[in-house]
Design an enzyme around this catalytic site. Structure first.
Site, PDB file in Angstrom:
ATOM      1  CG  LEU A  74     -32.529  -2.813 -10.775  1.00  0.00           C
ATOM      2  CD1 LEU A  74     -32.570  -4.248 -10.384  1.00  0.00           C
ATOM      3  CD2 LEU A  74     -31.792  -1.953  -9.851  1.00  0.00           C
ATOM      4  CG  ASP A  75     -27.853   1.445 -14.585  1.00  0.00           C
ATOM      5  OD1 ASP A  75     -28.800   1.741 -15.482  1.00  0.00           O
ATOM      6  OD2 ASP A  75     -27.285   2.229 -13.740  1.00  0.00           O
TER       7      ASP A  75
END
Length: 333
Positions: A74-75
């Site tokens: 996930l960013d």
């Protein structure tokens, strides 16, 4: 439902509810510092041997046979489900790259960025006042079903050994078009129309004219009429809060949520970027379990607290974070 555990250590999958801010790697590393010191995942004799040595340096992990990994990054901006695999369960993590995922994302009209989200720099601003909820919903059917999606030029994907974002930043023409990828958008809906009732603003970082020209040069000959240019009357986009709305989607693995938002902005005659992104489901792990066989996520605060101080063990020898994981893990034999 979690399996009943009668023998330790175990190999297992579990999910953490990652917060927005830290990288996925930093989250995994913090959890690793706990996992490698827990009899839940490490043989007692190995723990005893490691504790006797006490040769690890501050900030370093003791060498352990236990493996740990995550099933899909996930960013930093994004929050939500991050699947963790420990031991033999790491071999199952690849399944979560291609599984169905669900996301909620807040889209802000009037501005597009190099990263397609609020972490990037403003590339272009555009009119947004003409965009209504009805016009957005009318555009959504184009994005549903089996579609071809083109990854953004500002991505880490490589072409002839060079990252796409390097071509864009250095003004080097792409040797060929970026290949579209088949993805499936099972569901895509507007679930909230915020209008201007929000506190989101365009990023402060902005592209210089030189940077805009570099992008145009990189895409020249690949895309028709590439012009990275602001629309007139920029005051419309900077003096007041531009329209924001929330999308909910259920997609196949490999889907770029940020690209959907970016392309949707173009489809309604404006520009758009992601300002919040939540992965609410990844396979059988969900923030809000609703289906049979679902597993809930362990709150990040449980691990964050344990990293600072694991706390006292209960009568059975388990700490709070271990109990939380045991309650939500999927054991892999």
């Amino acid at each position: 439902m979690p399996k009943t555990v009668t023998k330790f250590p175990v190999s297992a999958l579990f999910a953490v509810a990652k917060p927005s801010g830290p990288t996925s790697m930093s989250v995994v590393n913090d959890i690793k510092s706990l996992v490698t010191q827990s009899r839940l995942f490490v043989k007692a004799e190995e723990l005893e041997k490691a504790n006797k040595g006490k040769q690890k340096k501050k900030g370093k992990f003791s060498k352990s046979a236990v493996k740990i990994g995550q099933g899909g990054t996930l960013d930093p901006l994004a929050d939500g489900v991050l699947v963790i695999g420990v031991g033999k369960a790491t071999k199952k993590l690849s399944e979560f790259l291609d599984c169905v995922k669900e996301y909620r994302t807040t889209s802000l009209l009037g501005c597009e960025t190099d990263s397609f989200d609020s972490e990037g720099a403003v590339v272009r601003v555009a009119h947004w006042k003409h965009v209504t909820r009805e016009s957005v919903e009318e555009a959504l059917p184009t994005f549903r079903g089996d579609i071809q999606q083109k990854p953004p030029i500002f991505s880490a994907l490589k072409m002839d050994g060079k990252h796409l974002y390097d071509y864009a930043r250095e003004g080097i023409p792409l040797p060929r078009p970026i290949e579209s990828r088949p993805v499936t958008i099972h569901a895509l809906d507007v679930i909230e129309w915020k209008g201007s009732d929000h506190s989101f603003r365009f990023p402060e970082k902005k592209f210089t004219e030189e940077q805009k020209q570099a992008v145009e040069k990189a895409l020249h000959g690949i895309e028709d009429q590439v012009i990275v240019k602001d629309e007139p009357e920029e005051a419309e986009t900077s003096d007041v809060s531009a329209t924001a709305f929330v999308l909910q989607m259920r997609v196949s693995g490999g889907t770029y949520v940020r690209s959907i938002v970016h392309d949707l902005g173009h489809a309604v005659g404006s520009a758009a970027h992601v300002v919040t992104l939540t992965r609410s489901r990844q396979g059988r792990f969900a923030l809000e379990p609703t289906e049979e066989g679902d597993f809930a996520c362990v709150p990040w605060e449980v691990f964050e607290k344990a990293v600072k101080d694991p706390g006292e063990a209960d009568a059975d020898g388990w700490t709070e974070w271990e109990r939380a994981v045991m309650d939500k893990m999927d054991i892999v034999d």
